[in-house]
Structures are given as structure tokens and as C-alpha cells.
Design a protein around this motif. Structure first.
Motif, PDB file in Angstrom:
ATOM      1  N   ALA A 123      -3.106  57.386  17.399  1.00 31.15           N
ATOM      2  CA  ALA A 123      -1.993  56.942  18.239  1.00 31.15           C
ATOM      3  C   ALA A 123      -0.848  56.389  17.401  1.00 31.15           C
ATOM      4  CB  ALA A 123      -2.481  55.888  19.227  1.00 31.15           C
ATOM      5  N   ASP A 124      -1.188  55.633  16.377  1.00 33.48           N
ATOM      6  CA  ASP A 124      -0.180  54.961  15.561  1.00 33.48           C
ATOM      7  C   ASP A 124       0.756  55.955  14.868  1.00 33.48           C
ATOM      8  OD1 ASP A 124       0.804  52.428  14.334  1.00 33.48           O
ATOM      9  OD2 ASP A 124       0.135  53.381  12.477  1.00 33.48           O
ATOM     10  N   MET A 125       0.212  57.056  14.365  1.00 31.28           N
ATOM     11  CA  MET A 125       1.052  58.019  13.662  1.00 31.28           C
ATOM     12  C   MET A 125       2.107  58.626  14.584  1.00 31.28           C
ATOM     13  SD  MET A 125       0.073  61.513  11.555  1.00 31.28           S
ATOM     14  CE  MET A 125      -1.063  60.684  10.448  1.00 31.28           C
ATOM     15  N   LEU A 126       1.706  59.006  15.776  1.00 30.84           N
ATOM     16  CA  LEU A 126       2.658  59.588  16.717  1.00 30.84           C
ATOM     17  C   LEU A 126       3.714  58.558  17.117  1.00 30.84           C
ATOM     18  CD1 LEU A 126       3.486  62.034  18.392  1.00 30.84           C
ATOM     19  CD2 LEU A 126       1.931  61.240  20.191  1.00 30.84           C
ATOM     20  N   GLN A 127       3.290  57.318  17.296  1.00 26.81           N
ATOM     21  CA  GLN A 127       4.243  56.265  17.645  1.00 26.81           C
ATOM     22  C   GLN A 127       5.279  56.073  16.545  1.00 26.81           C
ATOM     23  OE1 GLN A 127       1.405  53.154  18.253  1.00 26.81           O
ATOM     24  NE2 GLN A 127       0.630  54.053  20.155  1.00 26.81           N
ATOM     25  N   LYS A 128       4.839  56.141  15.299  1.00 26.17           N
ATOM     26  CA  LYS A 128       5.770  55.989  14.179  1.00 26.17           C
ATOM     27  C   LYS A 128       6.794  57.117  14.165  1.00 26.17           C
ATOM     28  CE  LYS A 128       2.778  53.394  11.019  1.00 26.17           C
ATOM     29  NZ  LYS A 128       1.923  53.478   9.805  1.00 26.17           N
ATOM     30  N   TYR A 129       6.321  58.342  14.359  1.00 26.43           N
ATOM     31  CA  TYR A 129       7.258  59.466  14.370  1.00 26.43           C
ATOM     32  C   TYR A 129       8.234  59.355  15.536  1.00 26.43           C
ATOM     33  CZ  TYR A 129       5.364  62.245  10.546  1.00 26.43           C
ATOM     34  OH  TYR A 129       5.001  62.697   9.307  1.00 26.43           O
ATOM     35  N   ASP A 130       7.741  58.948  16.689  1.00 23.02           N
ATOM     36  CA  ASP A 130       8.624  58.803  17.848  1.00 23.02           C
ATOM     37  C   ASP A 130       9.676  57.722  17.606  1.00 23.02           C
ATOM     38  OD1 ASP A 130       7.478  60.805  19.321  1.00 23.02           O
ATOM     39  OD2 ASP A 130       6.189  59.496  20.504  1.00 23.02           O
ATOM     40  N   TYR A 131       9.355  56.749  16.783  1.00 24.10           N
ATOM     41  CA  TYR A 131      10.308  55.684  16.481  1.00 24.10           C
ATOM     42  C   TYR A 131      11.284  56.083  15.367  1.00 24.10           C
ATOM     43  CZ  TYR A 131      12.253  51.092  15.558  1.00 24.10           C
ATOM     44  OH  TYR A 131      13.120  50.036  15.399  1.00 24.10           O
ATOM     45  N   LYS A 132      10.795  56.790  14.349  1.00 28.32           N
ATOM     46  CA  LYS A 132      11.610  57.088  13.177  1.00 28.32           C
ATOM     47  C   LYS A 132      12.468  58.348  13.322  1.00 28.32           C
ATOM     48  CE  LYS A 132       8.362  54.865   9.963  1.00 28.32           C
ATOM     49  NZ  LYS A 132       9.268  53.923   9.284  1.00 28.32           N
ATOM     50  N   ASN A 133      11.999  59.332  14.077  1.00 28.81           N
ATOM     51  CA  ASN A 133      12.746  60.588  14.173  1.00 28.81           C
ATOM     52  C   ASN A 133      14.115  60.459  14.845  1.00 28.81           C
ATOM     53  OD1 ASN A 133      11.127  62.415  12.747  1.00 28.81           O
ATOM     54  ND2 ASN A 133       9.795  62.772  14.500  1.00 28.81           N
ATOM     55  N   PRO A 134      14.286  59.631  15.884  1.00 25.71           N
ATOM     56  CA  PRO A 134      15.613  59.531  16.504  1.00 25.71           C
ATOM     57  C   PRO A 134      16.713  59.104  15.531  1.00 25.71           C
ATOM     58  CG  PRO A 134      13.966  58.612  17.971  1.00 25.71           C
ATOM     59  CD  PRO A 134      13.269  58.882  16.671  1.00 25.71           C
ATOM     60  N   THR A 135      16.399  58.138  14.678  1.00 28.46           N
ATOM     61  CA  THR A 135      17.389  57.702  13.683  1.00 28.46           C
ATOM     62  C   THR A 135      17.623  58.785  12.642  1.00 28.46           C
ATOM     63  OG1 THR A 135      16.766  55.383  13.970  1.00 28.46           O
ATOM     64  CG2 THR A 135      17.890  55.965  11.912  1.00 28.46           C
ATOM     65  N   ALA A 136      16.537  59.422  12.187  1.00 32.06           N
ATOM     66  CA  ALA A 136      16.660  60.434  11.141  1.00 32.06           C
ATOM     67  C   ALA A 136      17.479  61.640  11.592  1.00 32.06           C
ATOM     68  CB  ALA A 136      15.263  60.872  10.690  1.00 32.06           C
ATOM     69  N   ILE A 137      17.310  62.078  12.853  1.00 27.59           N
ATOM     70  CA  ILE A 137      18.050  63.260  13.306  1.00 27.59           C
ATOM     71  C   ILE A 137      19.551  62.958  13.365  1.00 27.59           C
ATOM     72  CG2 ILE A 137      17.837  62.831  15.805  1.00 27.59           C
ATOM     73  CD1 ILE A 137      17.555  66.236  14.061  1.00 27.59           C
ATOM     74  N   LYS A 138      19.923  61.737  13.757  1.00 19.50           N
ATOM     75  CA  LYS A 138      21.341  61.364  13.767  1.00 19.50           C
ATOM     76  C   LYS A 138      21.908  61.353  12.350  1.00 19.50           C
ATOM     77  CE  LYS A 138      20.926  57.512  16.119  1.00 19.50           C
ATOM     78  NZ  LYS A 138      21.325  56.254  16.827  1.00 19.50           N
ATOM     79  N   GLN A 139      21.128  60.851  11.412  1.00 18.57           N
ATOM     80  CA  GLN A 139      21.582  60.803  10.027  1.00 18.57           C
ATOM     81  C   GLN A 139      21.720  62.207   9.434  1.00 18.57           C
ATOM     82  OE1 GLN A 139      18.569  58.248   8.357  1.00 18.57           O
ATOM     83  NE2 GLN A 139      19.681  56.359   8.870  1.00 18.57           N
ATOM     84  N   LEU A 140      20.801  63.086   9.770  1.00 16.76           N
ATOM     85  CA  LEU A 140      20.875  64.460   9.259  1.00 16.76           C
ATOM     86  C   LEU A 140      22.108  65.185   9.785  1.00 16.76           C
ATOM     87  CD1 LEU A 140      17.115  65.517   9.413  1.00 16.76           C
ATOM     88  CD2 LEU A 140      18.552  65.456   7.360  1.00 16.76           C
ATOM     89  N   VAL A 141      22.416  64.984  11.046  1.00 14.31           N
ATOM     90  CA  VAL A 141      23.624  65.597  11.609  1.00 14.31           C
ATOM     91  C   VAL A 141      24.864  65.062  10.890  1.00 14.31           C
ATOM     92  CG1 VAL A 141      25.064  65.770  13.668  1.00 14.31           C
ATOM     93  CG2 VAL A 141      22.595  66.142  13.835  1.00 14.31           C
ATOM     94  N   ALA A 142      24.870  63.766  10.599  1.00 15.17           N
ATOM     95  CA  ALA A 142      25.990  63.174   9.866  1.00 15.17           C
ATOM     96  C   ALA A 142      26.099  63.743   8.455  1.00 15.17           C
ATOM     97  CB  ALA A 142      25.828  61.654   9.814  1.00 15.17           C
ATOM     98  N   GLU A 143      24.963  64.168   7.896  1.00 17.61           N
ATOM     99  CA  GLU A 143      24.949  64.748   6.558  1.00 17.61           C
ATOM    100  C   GLU A 143      25.290  66.237   6.555  1.00 17.61           C
ATOM    101  OE1 GLU A 143      21.103  63.877   4.908  1.00 17.61           O
ATOM    102  OE2 GLU A 143      21.307  61.720   5.268  1.00 17.61           O
ATOM    103  N   GLY A 144      25.453  66.833   7.735  1.00 21.28           N
ATOM    104  CA  GLY A 144      25.868  68.229   7.791  1.00 21.28           C
ATOM    105  C   GLY A 144      24.893  69.183   8.449  1.00 21.28           C
ATOM    106  N   ALA A 145      23.752  68.675   8.936  1.00 16.64           N
ATOM    107  CA  ALA A 145      22.805  69.562   9.615  1.00 16.64           C
ATOM    108  C   ALA A 145      23.434  70.116  10.889  1.00 16.64           C
ATOM    109  CB  ALA A 145      21.523  68.802   9.955  1.00 16.64           C
TER     110      ALA A 145
END
Length: 374
Positions: A283-305
Motif C-alpha cells: 500500500a505504501d508504495m502506491l501511496q508514495k507514487y500517487d503523492y509524488k507523481n502530480p508534482t513531477a508531471i508539472k515539473q516535466l511539462v515545465a522542462e519541455g515534456a
């Protein structure tokens, strides 16, 4: 002078002291029996993941930490990253042979031995992370998988999930099926076998070789995990088109695989602890990804994704090709058919239910988000 109803503090303290002494004596008498059930054990764990993937590799560290705490240091499992003891894709082999007691790995890594390996983790167009967990814990999935692993001297417990992954990084846009023809795509296992039938040229490359191959153009695309993990590897600089969804990994389940003889030799109290701890890490691993991915996807778009969905044409073709492969395997591989039949039956009901409540709620909330109301 006091009445019978008044509190007698001295008598209470006397009784409490006597009772406490008796309880302590009872504990002292029970302690040797408990100690016998909790022998000192030291195991090694080999992971299929590098330490840089802290969310996935971190599951092995969590197992070690939680187990040590729960047993007062009597049961220790020392984790090793991929390559420190054995290569990443040989983790289950080392455990099966008994050179290591446990590994943290993904079943589809061993697809080449028998496609049935992949069913415990994920295959194209199977279940989401929540669906996989429901099937594994309450639909007999873990028991079916362990039945398959039994003659391989392995016993597996779910130990993590990334959630649906991304479809990967591409140097050019992929709009039609024709764009897949000749595409050199770093993708393996089940997904590679499906895409190969659609003209893709699957490639197998170690993680450290992917970036330079994309940069030089000897590789056209790569899939990895999702925003949080992908961001660390810098693919956005050389392959900016970021496609979704990763239809071949809708809910990839990671497993702790134990040497079966070592598992069976454990006291019941340790088996129970491991089951509980592994489920917590799952459970913990999925919770971590659900928490960390929203920020990471915004940052990737800002980087040119540049985010791109796979077209309905491509998804439908991949879905139909996957079903053709499944039919062939069902006809030739009884072990595969037994587990796949179980997954299919639950998949039908699961998506009947999730489209009623979850889908409609999420879709409404997504519309509010897109209207900047959240």
C-alpha cells in the motif's frame, strides 16, 4: 471514620501492587515461550532495482526496517540493490536456487521463461493497481500465483505497485499505426511481443545506456515508469514526446519472493509478521507514487515534456493484438490459462463497478480541475 462507599486509597494501592506483581510474574513465565518462537534469523534480500529508484527500491529497505522493529532485532533482512549480489533480472533465480533468501522483483521480468510469470504482476490491458490488489488479496490471486511458483521453490507476497505507468518517451510524434513500423523502442516482455506484431522493433537496454542511445538516435523511444522516476533520468531533453497511458502496465505489482524452503521453515509468528508488513509496503508504495507523481508531471511539462495520448486507433490495435496472443497462450499453456481465466472473470466485474461510481466521480472532479475550480 469513612463509609463503605468511600474510596480506600491504601487498600487500592495494596491490591494494585499485588496484582502488578502477579502480572509481572506471568509475563516472566511467558517470556521464554515467546523467545523460543522468535529465533534470531539473518537473511539477505536482492532487489531488481537500483537505489536511485528510491520509491521502488525503498520497499526493500522498509521491509528490513519494519521487520527489525517488530522483532526487537531478532529477524534481520539485509537489502542489496540490483547488481550488488546478482544482476537485476536474475533476482528470482538466485532465490529459487537458495543463494539468497528473498528478492524484491517484478514477475514480468521472467516472461521469457514462461509468460505465466507476468500474470502475477501485470500484462497488457489487465487490471489497474486497485483491481490487482483486490484480485490478489480477495480473489485468490496470490494463492494461484504461488501455486504456479511452487515447483520453482518460491513463495511470493505482494510488495508494491506503481499504479498505471506512462507510455514512454518518443523522439517523434506517434499518430498512426504506420508510425510504429520500424520504431526502435526500448520495451520488453509482454509489451514487446505485442508491439513487435505491429511493426515495432523492441530493444533491450540497461538503464544507463538509454539516454545516450536516444541522444544519438540509435533508439527512437523508451518506456520506464512514470513522472517521478522518469524525471531523474532526463529523457525529456532528448525525447520530448511523453505518451500515455502505459497500456501494458495498468497496475504492475511488485513482489517479495521468498525461497520456499526458507519460508516454510519460519515460525508462524514470523510468517504472520511478514504477511502484514508486506501488505503495508504494498500500500505504501502506491501511496508514495500517487503523492509524488502530480508534482513531477508539472515539473516535466515545465522542462519541455509534450504530453500526448496514444490514439484510439493505436490502443484498439494493441488491445486486439493482445487478445490474439492471449488466445494462443490459453490454447498452449494450461498454467497461463488457469490464472488468466481468473483475472478475466474479475476484470469484467471490476470495470462494470468502477465505471458507475469511481469513473463518474473522478470525471466530474477532473472537469472542475480543468475549469480552475479546484
Amino acid at each position: 471514620m469513612k463509609t463503605s462507599n468511600q474510596f480506600d486509597r491504601r487498600a487500592f494501592l495494596t491490591r494494585a501492587t499485588v496484582g502488578g506483581a502477579a502480572a509481572a510474574a506471568g509475563t516472566a513465565l511467558a517470556a521464554p515461550a515467546i523467545a523460543q518462537e522468535m529465533p534470531e534469523i539473518k537473511w539477505r534480500l536482492t532487489s531488481s532495482f537500483p537505489k536511485s529508484l528510491d520509491t521502488i527500491y525503498g520497499g526493500a529497505e522498509e521491509l528490513s526496517r519494519r521487520l527489525k522493529e517488530a522483532t526487537g532485532g531478532k529477524f534481520n533482512i539485509q537489502p542489496f540493490a540490483a547488481g550488488e549480489l546478482v544482476p537485476a533480472l536474475q533476482a528470482a533465480d538466485a532465490v529459487s536456487e537458495g543463494s539468497v533468501e528473498v528478492c524484491h522483483t517484478v514477475g514480468y521480468y521472467y516472461f521469457g521463461k514462461d509468460p505465466t510469470w507476468a500474470l502475477g504482476s501485470t500484462v497488457p490491458f489487465s487490471l489497474s493497481a486497485r483491481g490487482m490488489n483486490a484480485w490478489a488479496y480477495h480473489g485468490g490471486g496470490t494463492d494461484l500465483y504461488n501455486e504456479f511458483l511452487s515447483d520453482k521453490n518460491l513463495h511470493a507476497l505482494p510488495g508494491g505497485n506503481t499504479g498505471v505507468q506512462m507510455g514512454g518517451w518518443f523522439r517523434k510524434e506517434i499518430k498512426t499505426l504506420d508510425d510504429l513500423k520500424g520504431l526502435k523502442f526500448r520495451v520488453g516482455g509482454f509489451a514487446g511481443s505485442i508491439l513487435e506484431r505491429l511493426g515495432v522493433v523492441p530493444q533491450q537496454l540497461a538503464g544507463g545506456d538509454i539516454y545516450p542511445a536516444l541522444e544519438k538516435g540509435t533508439l527512437d523511444a523508451t518506456e520506464f515508469v512514470g513522472p517521478y522516476d522518469d524525471q531523474k533520468l532526463g529523457f525529456v531533453k532528448v525525447a520530448p514526446y511523453y505518451y500515455y497511458p502505459g497500456w501494458w502496465e495498468g497496475g504492475p505489482m511488485v513482489h517479495f519472493m521468498f525461497n520456499k524452503a526458507s519460508w516454510e521453515g519460519l515460525p508462524d509468528i514470523y510468517k504472520s509478521l511478514l504477511k502484514s508488513i508486506c501488505q503495508g509496503i504494498d500500500a505504501d508504495m502506491l501511496q508514495k507514487y500517487d503523492y509524488k507523481n502530480p508534482t513531477a508531471i508539472k515539473q516535466l511539462v515545465a522542462e519541455g515534456a509534450q504530453l500526448r495520448p496514444f490514439s484510439p486507433e493505436i490502443l484498439e490495435a494493441c488491445f486486439e493484438t493482445s487478445n490474439t496472443v492471449y488466445a494462443e497462450l490459453e490454447a498452449s499453456n494450461p498454467g497461463f490459462k488457469k490464472i488468466w481465466d481468473s483475472i478475466k472473470a474479475f476484470r469484467h466485474d471490476y470495470y462494470t463497478w468502477t465505471q458507475i461510481a469511481e469513473y463518474n466521480y473522478d470525471t466530474f472532479m477532473m472537469r472542475q480541475r480543468n475549469a480552475d475550480k479546484l
